[in-house]
Design an enzyme around this catalytic site. Structure first.
Site, PDB file in Angstrom:
ATOM      1  N   LYS A 286      11.060   1.579  72.102  1.00 52.09           N
ATOM      2  CA  LYS A 286      11.629   0.992  70.891  1.00 52.09           C
ATOM      3  C   LYS A 286      10.556   0.860  69.818  1.00 52.09           C
ATOM      4  O   LYS A 286       9.351   0.974  70.101  1.00 52.09           O
ATOM      5  CB  LYS A 286      12.230  -0.379  71.190  1.00 52.09           C
ATOM      6  CG  LYS A 286      11.227  -1.428  71.659  1.00 52.09           C
ATOM      7  CD  LYS A 286      11.903  -2.756  71.933  1.00 52.09           C
ATOM      8  CE  LYS A 286      10.861  -3.800  72.377  1.00 52.09           C
ATOM      9  NZ  LYS A 286      11.471  -5.126  72.570  1.00 52.09           N
TER      10      LYS A 286
ATOM     11  N   ARG B 172      17.500 -15.688  74.450  1.00 52.05           N
ATOM     12  CA  ARG B 172      17.573 -14.803  73.287  1.00 52.05           C
ATOM     13  C   ARG B 172      18.913 -14.066  73.346  1.00 52.05           C
ATOM     14  O   ARG B 172      19.801 -14.337  72.545  1.00 52.05           O
ATOM     15  CB  ARG B 172      16.382 -13.833  73.295  1.00 52.05           C
ATOM     16  CG  ARG B 172      16.275 -12.945  72.076  1.00 52.05           C
ATOM     17  CD  ARG B 172      14.966 -12.173  72.087  1.00 52.05           C
ATOM     18  NE  ARG B 172      14.808 -11.320  73.260  1.00 52.05           N
ATOM     19  CZ  ARG B 172      13.720 -10.595  73.512  1.00 52.05           C
ATOM     20  NH1 ARG B 172      12.677 -10.656  72.696  1.00 52.05           N
ATOM     21  NH2 ARG B 172      13.656  -9.833  74.582  1.00 52.05           N
TER      22      ARG B 172
ATOM     23  N   TYR C 108      -9.084  -8.743  43.960  1.00 54.73           N
ATOM     24  CA  TYR C 108      -8.189  -9.684  43.287  1.00 54.73           C
ATOM     25  C   TYR C 108      -8.655 -11.135  43.459  1.00 54.73           C
ATOM     26  O   TYR C 108      -9.212 -11.498  44.500  1.00 54.73           O
ATOM     27  CB  TYR C 108      -6.767  -9.562  43.857  1.00 54.73           C
ATOM     28  CG  TYR C 108      -6.031  -8.322  43.421  1.00 54.73           C
ATOM     29  CD1 TYR C 108      -5.674  -8.130  42.089  1.00 54.73           C
ATOM     30  CD2 TYR C 108      -5.676  -7.357  44.356  1.00 54.73           C
ATOM     31  CE1 TYR C 108      -4.985  -6.983  41.694  1.00 54.73           C
ATOM     32  CE2 TYR C 108      -4.983  -6.211  43.976  1.00 54.73           C
ATOM     33  CZ  TYR C 108      -4.642  -6.029  42.629  1.00 54.73           C
ATOM     34  OH  TYR C 108      -3.963  -4.910  42.254  1.00 54.73           O
TER      35      TYR C 108
ATOM     36  N   MET D 209      -2.930  -3.134  48.246  1.00 51.36           N
ATOM     37  CA  MET D 209      -1.789  -2.434  48.815  1.00 51.36           C
ATOM     38  C   MET D 209      -2.195  -1.138  49.490  1.00 51.36           C
ATOM     39  O   MET D 209      -1.748  -0.831  50.600  1.00 51.36           O
ATOM     40  CB  MET D 209      -0.744  -2.131  47.733  1.00 51.36           C
ATOM     41  CG  MET D 209       0.483  -1.396  48.280  1.00 51.36           C
ATOM     42  SD  MET D 209       1.709  -1.004  47.023  1.00 51.36           S
ATOM     43  CE  MET D 209       2.429  -2.608  46.748  1.00 51.36           C
TER      44      MET D 209
END
Length: 816
Positions: free
Chosen positions: A485, A583, A711, A760
């Protein structure tokens, strides 16, 4: 060479049960998945993790009619017209047969062993000696108890030199390999830490390795690696080398040239000689010196060796699977070529199920004889056995021969490249296999998709190792479901599924139906369980023969409604029980109602019943894990009894396999352990690292004191310094939490820290004080900067790191 029945019988002993006395043998077969030349093949049912006798029927169906077995009770009536050689030990029989074969040749044979460097030294000696010799050598790293005889079996009368490597991991192994190789020249590369666990002390390890060289004409070694050894050195003659140490070849000085070459000065026979090695790392330089010493011992002139050593090429032991243009898959094995490595590459090509069409691009096969008929006849047999649809030949030699597939030929690589559009390479798997002089890497560059420069490398050999490790922990007859998966934990889709199917796992599991549909479209035939089926996907599930997990009455009712509308019966489903995860799954209080629905229900057939361990890797929750095991055992038994037919029961996940052998039931589910991560192993893990995330440096800047980086001005260098901007950011899956020194990467083997915030598409590293150049490779994570450590540093788990690697990051799959 062809071996008649009587010669096989006399050589390996045991009892012969012969149906066809005229049979002739020329090919050894040990793997039912990798068969060729079946008419004249001899299949050895070797011991291993799984009894090879169970795969004989597959080999028989494929046409094999000659078998060496150790199972005296085997029902031979199902193998009509087959010859059987019944022995006590099939591995010994294999080694005995090849030892007999070895005795038919009197040309020199170089035997190589040592803790490290065996394969590199073997390949470099091949490069150095190829101009004069027709060499047979071990393919890849075939140096085991099985790999050595498979290598030596390739000796034939056309060759005039053999080069074989041998590896051992414990006492009692080398004697068998020595009888098979029977080297006339012996090379001990070094003695290191590898496989120390198999020996009581370093002397025992040395003694075991030196058994390979008993009776050699010349033994080549470094006294440094035999310090303290008190035994007698093997061989009639000895040739020693020393790197800043004494020896027959005494390298007393070295100098780095242009950051790419190592200039070596040495004393030999009273004279000063020199050589240039086109590598600078210590291991490569030492391996180069070993080759230098060997060539001198063989009588080559120092001046000639200086020319040849400078031209040594890197040894690429990796076969890479890449995404190609026009929906193709490209298998790049374009750096070396001989029949053995071609057979290995074609086996990998045959594993690929994602495309119906398979194409081989093959150059002339190097050799010294002008008549290569026998060589290309072997190529023809390989093409036929490995399901190749088309051969694109390159060279002046290959076009002279006929092959049993569609063919097209070009005299040169340039000619192929000029006509590449006319080949119409679409929706197929393409294997590139060429000699170095043909520069097939140029073809690979054209056919491979141009994508983001950051790459995630996936080591398929490591996945295979990890799979086999977990298999070795299973009780007899226990099945294995592999979890693929989330893009196989970020590692791929059909690329991983093909490998797992080839290695005979019993089931695959995906999270959502679309993942299973993709695998079916890529040719996967294994049964696939869908762990989180959605009502909207039921048609896709049924159309693609996927098997849903049923975890609630709503899902049960809606799925059976769809089946009834389609008039389907006995459709396979998997029941999920909730034993503590809370779950998904049926609670114990719901079981009576579930049994009422299942009793006499013909719409569905329960394929398996399973649950999920909550804390299988955590010793502090051992008692709760035991409660889960007991509860699952009780509930699943009651369901099985009501159903009245056999049902697979499974509970263990990766850490459950490692820590709870009592929870194996009928099947286990292997997930992240395949990819080298298992929290059950906090210290020394037996698993191999599968993934490595790599990028490169875009720019290097010198930052003045007081300036900031990135940044929000969070990256501070009060004293100034040097930074490198690299091509990986949070859009690639490198978390913003790894900024400001939390994240570490490797450049040239040196660890460096992030500085400033993660952007990014890129981030910055503090490389102050290091000699580093733009364009250099940067390791984001591998077996040194481990995924587990990265996860721990930002308070998450390895699953999140791996599955977070974005799809724009190119995946490159390789076999070592």
């Amino acid at each position: 060479m062809l071996y008649p029945v009587n010669e096989i019988t006399e050589t390996i002993g045991g009892k012969s049960l012969i149906e066809n006395p005229d049979a002739l043998i020329r090919t050894i077969l040990t793997d039912s998945r990798k068969l060729m030349d079946v008419d004249q093949g001899l299949f050895f049912a070797l011991p291993g993790r799984r009894d090879a006798h169970t795969f004989m029927s597959e080999a028989f169906k494929a046409g094999v009619r000659n078998f060496v077995i150790s199972n005296h009770k085997l029902d031979r009536t199902v193998f009509k017209s087959a010859n059987f050689y019944v022995v006590e030990d099939t591995l010994k029989a294999l080694q005995d047969l090849v030892a007999h074969h070895r005795l038919k040749f009197s040309y020199p044979v170089i035997g190589i062993t040592g803790s490290n460097g065996k394969t590199i030294v073997k390949e470099w000696l091949y490069q150095l000696l190829a101009p004069e010799s027709n060499i047979v050598r071990s393919p890849k790293s075939f140096n085991s108890q099985i790999g050595v005889p498979l290598s030596v079996w390739e000796m034939n009368e056309e060759n005039d030199l053999g080069i074989f490597e041998a590896g051992v991991s414990k006492t009692g192994e080398m004697e068998n390999l020595a009888q098979v190789i029977r080297p006339t020249i012996g090379i001990l590369t070094n003695i290191g830490e590898a496989h120390n666990d198999g020996f009581e002390n370093i002397n025992e390890k040395i003694e075991e390795k030196l058994k390979l060289f008993e009776g050699v004409d010349t033994f080549i070694y470094s006294p440094k690696y035999l310090e303290g050894y008190e035994g007698e050195l093997p061989g009639k003659n000895h040739f020693s080398w020393g790197y800043r140490d004494t020896g027959d070849l005494e390298v007393f000085d070295d100098e780095l040239l242009e950051d790419k070459f190592q200039f070596l000065r040495a004393r030999y026979k009273g004279n000063e000689i020199q050589a240039v090695i086109p590598f600078t790392d210590f291991a490569s330089v030492e391996n180069g010196i070993i080759c230098w010493a060997t060539m001198l011992a063989l009588g080559y002139e120092p001046e000639e060796l200086d020319k040849r050593l400078e031209k040594l090429l890197p040894v690429n032991m990796r076969l890479e699977l890449k995404t190609g243009t026009n929906n193709c898959s490209i298998i790049d094995d374009s750096y070396s070529l001989d029949l053995s490595s071609l057979a290995i590459a074609l086996d990998f090509l045959k594993q690929q199920n994602q495309h119906l069409r398979r194409t081989l691009v093959l150059s002339d096969i190097p050799g010294t004889k002008s008549d290569r008929t026998e060589v290309y006849e072997k190529v023809s047999r390989l093409l036929e056995n490995k399901n190749v649809n088309r051969l694109i030949g390159v060279g002046t030699q290959i076009s002279k021969y006929k092959f049993p597939v569609e063919t097209i030929f070009y005299e040169t690589t340039d000619a192929l490249l000029q006509n590449i559009q006319s080949l119409k390479l679409f929706n197929e798997t393409i294997l590139l296999k060429g000699g170095r002089t043909f520069e097939f890497e140029r073809i690979s560059k054209i056919l491979t998709q141009k994508v983001h420069e950051t790459v995630l490398e996936i080591n398929l050999t490591a996945i295979e190792h990890n799979l086999n490790y977990y298999k070795s922990n299973l009780n007899q007859g226990i099945k294995l479901m592999a979890i693929v998966k989330a893009f196989s934990y970020g590692s791929g889709s059909f690329e991983i599924a093909n490998l797992l199917e080839f290695n005979k796992v019993d089931y695959l599991a995906v999270a959502y139906a679309d993942e299973g549909v993709s695998l079916r479209q890529a040719g996967t035939t294994l049964p696939i369980m869908v762990m989180s089926p959605d009502v909207l996907a039921f048609d896709s599930i049924i159309n693609n023969k996927l098997e849903p997990e049923i975890f609630s009455f709503r899902i049960f009712d809606e799925f059976t409604d769809v089946l009834n509308r389609k008039n389907l019966e006995h459709y396979p489903i998997h029941l999920k029980l909730d034993t503590g995860m809370h779950r998904l799954g049926f609670m114990e209080s719901e079981i009576d109602k579930l049994l009422t629905l299942l009793k006499d229900n013909k719409t569905v057939k329960v394929q398996s019943i399973f649950s999920h361990l909550v804390a299988s890797d955590e010793p502090e929750h051992e008692e709760f894990t035991k409660q889960q095991i007991d509860q699952f055992d009780r509930i699943s038994k009651s369901i099985s009894e009501i159903l009245g037919y056999s049902v697979i029961r499974h509970l263990s996940n990766t850490s459950g396999i490692s820590r709870h052998p009592d929870a194996q039931f009928d099947m286990v589910r292997l997930g992240i352990g395949l990819y080298g991560i298992d929290n059950a192993y906090r210290e020394r893990s037996p698993l191999q690292t599968v993934t490595a995330l790599k990028t490169s440096i875009s720019q290097i800047k010198v930052i003045p004191p007081g300036d900031t980086v990135g940044y929000s001005r969070t990256g501070k260098l009060p004293q100034g310094g040097t930074i490198a901007t690299v091509k990986v950011g949070y859009a690639d899956g490198y978390s913003r939490a790894l900024g400001n020194g939390v994240g570490k990467m490797l450049i040239g083997g040196k660890e460096v820290s992030t500085i400033g915030k993660i952007c990014m598409d890129m981030c910055m590293l503090d490389i102050t004080g290091l000699e580093i150049n733009e364009g250099e490779e940067v390791i984001v994570f591998n077996d040194q900067i481990r995924v587990e450590d990265i996860a721990r540093s930002i308070g998450t788990i390895p699953y999140e790191i791996l599955t977070g690697i974005s799809q724009r990051v190119k995946r490159v799959y390789y076999y070592e």
